[in-house]
Motif scaffolding. Structure first.
Motif, PDB file in Angstrom:
ATOM      1  N   LEU A 863      40.309  46.337  46.188  1.00 43.66           N
ATOM      2  CA  LEU A 863      39.577  46.873  45.038  1.00 43.66           C
ATOM      3  C   LEU A 863      39.496  45.838  43.909  1.00 43.66           C
ATOM      4  CD1 LEU A 863      40.764  50.583  44.632  1.00 43.66           C
ATOM      5  CD2 LEU A 863      38.519  49.754  45.323  1.00 43.66           C
ATOM      6  N   ALA A 864      40.596  45.147  43.688  1.00 39.95           N
ATOM      7  CA  ALA A 864      40.592  44.110  42.647  1.00 39.95           C
ATOM      8  C   ALA A 864      39.580  43.022  42.989  1.00 39.95           C
ATOM      9  CB  ALA A 864      41.989  43.509  42.509  1.00 39.95           C
ATOM     10  N   ARG A 865      39.574  42.582  44.222  1.00 38.13           N
ATOM     11  CA  ARG A 865      38.623  41.538  44.622  1.00 38.13           C
ATOM     12  C   ARG A 865      37.180  42.009  44.453  1.00 38.13           C
ATOM     13  NH1 ARG A 865      35.210  40.280  48.349  1.00 38.13           N
ATOM     14  NH2 ARG A 865      35.554  42.210  49.511  1.00 38.13           N
ATOM     15  N   GLY A 875      34.802  42.830  34.790  1.00 34.61           N
ATOM     16  CA  GLY A 875      35.671  43.650  35.620  1.00 34.61           C
ATOM     17  C   GLY A 875      37.076  43.133  35.746  1.00 34.61           C
ATOM     18  N   LEU A 876      37.378  42.039  35.002  1.00 35.90           N
ATOM     19  CA  LEU A 876      38.684  41.401  35.167  1.00 35.90           C
ATOM     20  C   LEU A 876      39.834  42.315  34.770  1.00 35.90           C
ATOM     21  CD1 LEU A 876      40.326  38.938  35.920  1.00 35.90           C
ATOM     22  CD2 LEU A 876      39.965  38.044  33.604  1.00 35.90           C
ATOM     23  N   HIS A 882      44.547  46.815  39.000  1.00 37.40           N
ATOM     24  CA  HIS A 882      44.780  47.080  40.429  1.00 37.40           C
ATOM     25  C   HIS A 882      45.872  46.160  40.968  1.00 37.40           C
ATOM     26  CE1 HIS A 882      41.592  49.956  40.910  1.00 37.40           C
ATOM     27  NE2 HIS A 882      40.634  49.104  40.644  1.00 37.40           N
ATOM     28  N   LEU A 883      45.806  44.903  40.575  1.00 37.08           N
ATOM     29  CA  LEU A 883      46.800  43.953  41.068  1.00 37.08           C
ATOM     30  C   LEU A 883      48.185  44.253  40.504  1.00 37.08           C
ATOM     31  CD1 LEU A 883      44.796  40.591  40.958  1.00 37.08           C
ATOM     32  CD2 LEU A 883      45.315  42.032  42.937  1.00 37.08           C
ATOM     33  N   TYR A 919      36.845  34.513  40.500  1.00 34.21           N
ATOM     34  CA  TYR A 919      35.594  35.263  40.357  1.00 34.21           C
ATOM     35  C   TYR A 919      35.259  35.520  38.885  1.00 34.21           C
ATOM     36  CZ  TYR A 919      35.298  36.415  45.354  1.00 34.21           C
ATOM     37  OH  TYR A 919      35.167  36.364  46.715  1.00 34.21           O
ATOM     38  N   ALA A 920      36.300  35.733  38.087  1.00 34.02           N
ATOM     39  CA  ALA A 920      36.093  36.054  36.671  1.00 34.02           C
ATOM     40  C   ALA A 920      35.973  34.810  35.796  1.00 34.02           C
ATOM     41  CB  ALA A 920      37.237  36.932  36.177  1.00 34.02           C
TER      42      ALA A 920
END
Length: 1007
Positions: A863-865, A875-876, A882-883, A919-920
């Motif tokens: 979900l985090a990814r 979304g970070l 989540h992490l 990603y962020a």
């Protein structure tokens, strides 16, 4: 809609929500309400959007009569307020001229002149707007094809023109071109045109489902049977129960009728019974009814016109009755279209479909192949046997005596005799023979009850079996047959012992052995009780049953040899089942002692069936005690004896037992040989007597050990169908569930879904009569198959429903963790991160009661990814949350000394921190996290293996990409990559080193 939108923002939000709904009445009614709400706002732009939504709902909800009315309002708005239509809305408006043309064409009440007038209106409007006319000529061709006149010229005028921005999509135009060639009789050219659509390279709202339905028969005619089968499975699933694709459903029904799959056709017809009442398009209904009639006509021609069929609501239909109704309605529609069009095209096309002969005698479409004989609701029947059963005597006294003699021997043909006697004795005019050799009526009724009790016990219905045996014992006593009464009471004792903690389906063999000498393997297969406490209760009950049997045996007098042997066999069976239930080595010697008593007695009286039964009980006991070589030695002796002296019907079970023991000895080849030979010999006997279903199940397991999964799948499905035929529905569904999972593992996604759809449509499943957890497992496998098949919407819907249901499984929170976690990931893949978070919270709460560290950690990391990948820096925060939860799970796992099957949870978490931050755009944090992951992984070594090398290499690659590309530090990144490539190459992991070399070359080129 709970409350009407009060402003434009609420209206647009409601329109967006409605757009996510599937087409059908709910979406259409909501769209109608939203148009009313837009009118109240008195703003033209929101009204245009609401009208567009309503026309789409009518078009794809199969309500063609209403679509032109809505479009007329839009056209008036355009004429009166053209400035309201920006470029996008203008494009949509002109695109939908084609929708109106399609809608008018499918309505036979619209005069031909009206259709042509609309096309003229479309041409004039396009010319005035400066738009290309290829879409107009496309509609003109479709009208010509519909009428059946002037198609060649119309096709050339359309197909020879260049496409425009308002042309139908490539997939739809491909289909029209292919249909033109198909109508001309050129299958090959049609299939060549269709290939991009059939291969999934071109698609749209209706494609490839529409093209697939038309391509099925050309594929059959060209000999491409496997391709036709594959497309049928995938194509049908994409159009079933959809009113706007009822014509496609009709062509799939026709396909079933022409490939020897009439039973599947009736199954699909039942699944689509809603179409009889929900299709408002006369042309779509015409296609559906014609395809339905092709199927019903074929079933009736095969002599099954009396079978039940799903049809119009309000009455019960047979195949013959529904066919007559469908024929009348379809003939009327054809006549109406031909009268409107001034041709006979629709009548001719309908006649061509109905006159078409089957194209293939039998094409196996699904893993669950059934014939028409299995469609009618009836009592389960045994599979036909290759051996011709001994002739059942016509004389009633001879029949009764024959049944008893065969029963004493444990002969399979006894069941046919008892079945005939049961029918005769139940008739009102039955007259019992006045023959001392036959005995009184009470004795026959006791015999029939004993046979019924035996069959009931085989279904694990132990309480009922015990009651029937007791009733039989009382009747035997009344009839002056105390020996038979003693045997019946002993059978009741064994059945009663099985009630406290019912054994698994395999344990039914123990019940069978209690009832007669036909069961060669005694205690083999008795299942353990549920849990240690249940096992103790079970073992105690069996111990008590054995003690009671011994007393019963000692007190009995005047026993015939076969009766005394059965009592000894029951005593030995009770102890054998106690051994298997408890696993206590102290219980081995008593079983062997009882088996020796039985063997000595049976040898003295030359009772062949009981001799082999005693020997096999010894073999099973050795196997249960872990002495497999001794078990094989005993079985080899039994086989030699059976081949020389019989009884022959013991051979299949004996070979099956040796096969299972050989598998325990890890000799899968020898096991396969024994089981295959057992299956070959089983063909000579009724399937339920020699337990052919078990043989197939065992062969499936062996085939998996031999690396032959496709063969295993065939054995699993065969086992399931045999279980179903003999009424063991739970066992059948379990076997089919295993088959479906294996199917999914093999990548046969559509086969898996088709099998599960068939099972979930079974009446007892639909009525809630099957164990809810078993049904949930079937649905879960189907949801996973849908996900694998990239039908994300359907998969998510099913997972969400299962997550809601499993939340109430207080006795099994662990399963809820698994289901809720998978649901969360699917919702994340759909971009619904709010709902995904809710599902993850459910999984976390259930995990507190039944820890599932690896599953839950994997869910949270994924979900985090997903959130970081889709939303970037926005979304970070949520991704890190989540992490953080995954970090707490890892801490719990470490404290519980839990070891993950793959890489450690801490390593996986560090790596995911790296990916999420990358990603962020948080590259320094990403680099730090990836460095930690590399340290936790450790460098590859010969001992760590290929999988570890692959994980390490990927982590190095991502670290170097962040460092060298995003942080623009190529030098340290290249050093990292070069060192990693050298290490991997030295260890022989050249494939894993290739991506690292490629990245290094890219960085050097950048320098």
């Amino acid at each position: 809609m709970p409350t009407a939108p009060q402003n434009t923002d609420e209206l647009y939000q409601a329109l967006e929500e409605n757009d996510r709904r599937p087409y059908g009445r709910t979406r259409t009614v909501t769209a109608e309400e939203l148009v009313d709400a837009a009118e109240q706002l008195a703003e033209p732009v929101p009204l245009v959007h609401a009208l567009f939504e309503l026309q789409e709902a009518y078009t794809y909800g199969s309500e063609p009569r209403k679509s032109p009315v809505v479009f007329a309002r839009l056209l008036n708005l355009f004429d009166e307020q053209p400035d309201v239509f920006d470029e996008r809305r203008r494009h949509t408006l002109f695109w939908r001229f084609k929708w109106v043309a399609d809608a008018l064409r499918v309505l036979p009440e619209i005069p031909l002149a009206g259709l042509r007038q609309w096309l003229t209106e479309m041409r004039d409007r396009y010319e005035k707007a400066g738009l290309g006319l290829q879409p107009y000529y496309g509609q003109a061709y479709q009208l010509a094809a519909h009428i059946g006149e002037g198609t060649t010229l119309a096709y050339e005028l359309w197909a020879g023109r260049s496409r425009t921005g308002l042309s139908d999509c490539e997939a739809c135009e491909i289909c029209e071109r292919a249909l033109y060639h198909l109508a001309a009789g050129d299958d090959e050219r049609a299939l060549n045109d269709w290939e991009p659509v059939l291969a999934g390279k071109e698609s749209c709202q209706e494609e490839p489902a529409r093209s697939v339905s038309y391509a099925l028969l050309p594929l059959l005619r060209s000999g491409r049977l496997d391709r036709a089968r594959e497309l049928h499975l995938a194509g049908y699933r994409n159009c079933r129960r959809n009113p706007s694709m009822s014509g496609e459903v009709g062509r799939h029904l026709e396909f079933c009728a022409l490939t020897g799959n009439e039973a599947r056709g009736l199954e699909l017809l039942a699944e689509n019974r809603n179409l009889f009442g929900e299709v408002d398009s006369p042309l779509d209904l015409f296609d559906f009814l014609t395809g339905t009639e092709v199927l019903l006509q074929r079933v009736e021609a095969l002599g099954h016109g009396e079978l039940p069929a799903a049809g119009y609501a309000g009455r019960t239909w047979t195949v013959a009755g529904l066919r007559a109704e469908v024929r009348g309605r379809a003939d009327d529609l054809a006549a109406r279209f031909d009268a409107r069009n001034g041709t006979t095209a629709h009548t001719d096309r309908r006649r061509a479909r109905l006159d078409r002969a089957p194209l293939v005698d039998a094409l196996e479409l699904t893993l669950r192949t059934r014939g028409l004989d299995e469609v009618a609701p009836a009592a389960p029947v045994a599979a036909p046997a290759a051996r011709t059963a001994a002739e059942v005597p016509e004389s009633l006294p001879e029949l009764i005596l024959r049944a008893r003699t065969l029963d004493e021997q444990g002969h399979p043909d006894a069941r046919a005799c008892w079945a005939k006697l049961r029918t005769l004795a139940a008739s009102r005019d039955y007259a019992h023979p006045d023959d001392p050799a036959v005995g009184p009526l009470a004795q026959l009724r006791a015999d029939l009850l004993s046979d019924e009790a035996s069959r009931t016990g085989e279904k694990d219905e132990f309480a009922e079996a015990a009651a029937l045996h007791e009733e039989a014992a009382g009747l035997y006593e009344d009839a002056g047959a105390p020996g038979d009464a003693a045997v019946a009471r002993a059978c009741a004792l064994l059945a009663t012992a099985e009630i406290p903690a019912e054994i698994s389906a395999e344990g039914a063999e123990g019940a069978g052995s209690a009832d007669g000498a036909d069961d060669a393997d005694g205690a083999d297969g008795a299942g353990g009780a549920d849990g240690a406490g249940g096992a103790a209760v079970k073992a105690a009950a069996l111990d008590a049953a054995h003690a009671a049997m011994v007393r019963l045996h000692e007190e009995a007098s005047g026993l015939a040899p076969h009766q005394e042997a059965r009592l000894l066999r029951l005593r030995a069976t009770a102890l054998g089942m106690r051994l298997q239930t408890s696993g206590d080595e102290a219980h081995v010697a008593p079983v062997l002692a009882e088996a020796d008593l039985l063997l000595a007695f049976a040898t003295r009286h030359d009772l062949g069936g009981q001799i082999s039964g005693a020997l096999l009980l010894r073999a099973t006991t050795h196997a249960l005690s872990g002495d497999l070589p001794a078990a094989v030695t005993v079985i080899d002796g039994v086989l030699d004896r059976l081949k020389a002296h019989g009884p022959a019907w013991h051979l299949p079970r004996t070979l099956a037992l040796r096969g299972r023991i050989q598998l325990g000895l890890r000799d899968a080849q020898a096991a396969q040989a024994d089981l295959a030979e057992g299956l070959r010999l089983a063909a000579d006997w009724p399937a339920d007597v020699v337990d052919t279903a078990r043989l197939h199940a065992d062969l499936a397991e062996v085939c998996m050990h031999l690396g032959r999964p496709d063969e295993a799948l065939r054995h699993l499905t065969r086992s399931a169908e045999l279980e179903l035929r003999r009424g063991s529905r739970t066992d059948a569904y379990c076997a089919y569930s295993n088959a479906a999972q294996l199917c999914l593992d093999l990548g046969r996604v559509e086969d898996c879904i088709a099998l599960l759809d068939s099972l979930l449509a079974e009446p007892d499943v639909a009525a809630g009569e099957v164990d809810d957890r078993l049904v949930a497992q079937l649905r879960l496998t189907r949801a996973r198959a849908l996900h694998t098949g990239e039908d994300l919407k359907a998969a998510t819907t099913e997972f969400v429903a299962l997550a809601a249901e499993s939340a109430g499984w207080d006795d099994d929170p662990g399963s809820h963790v698994m289901i809720a976690a998978e649901t969360a990931v699917l919702l994340g893949e759909s971009g619904e991160f709010g709902r995904a978070r809710e599902a993850a919270e459910q999984a976390i709460a259930a995990h507190a009661r039944a820890p599932r560290y690896e599953q839950l950690s994997g869910c949270l990391r994924e979900l985090a990814r997903l959130q970081a990948e889709r939303q970037g820096s926005e979304g970070l925060a949520d991704a890190r949350a989540h992490l953080a939860d995954a970090g707490r799970i890892a801490d719990e796992a470490r404290a519980a000394e839990y070891e993950a099957q793959g890489r450690s949870l801490d390593t996986a978490l560090a790596y995911e921190h790296g990916r999420v931050n990358a990603y962020a755009g948080e590259y320094e944090d990403a680099l730090a996290a990836l460095g930690k992951a590399l340290a936790l992984l450790g460098e590859p070594t010969p001992e760590k293996g290929e999988d570890h090398a692959g994980e390490w290499a990927e982590c190095v690659r991502l670290t170097a990409a962040v460092e060298g590309i995003y942080l623009e530090r190529p030098a340290p990144a290249l050093n990292r990559l070069d060192a990693a490539v050298s290490r991997l190459t030295a260890l022989g992991h050249t494939e894993e080193a290739e991506p690292l070399s490629s990245l290094a070359n890219r960085l050097r080129d950048g320098e």
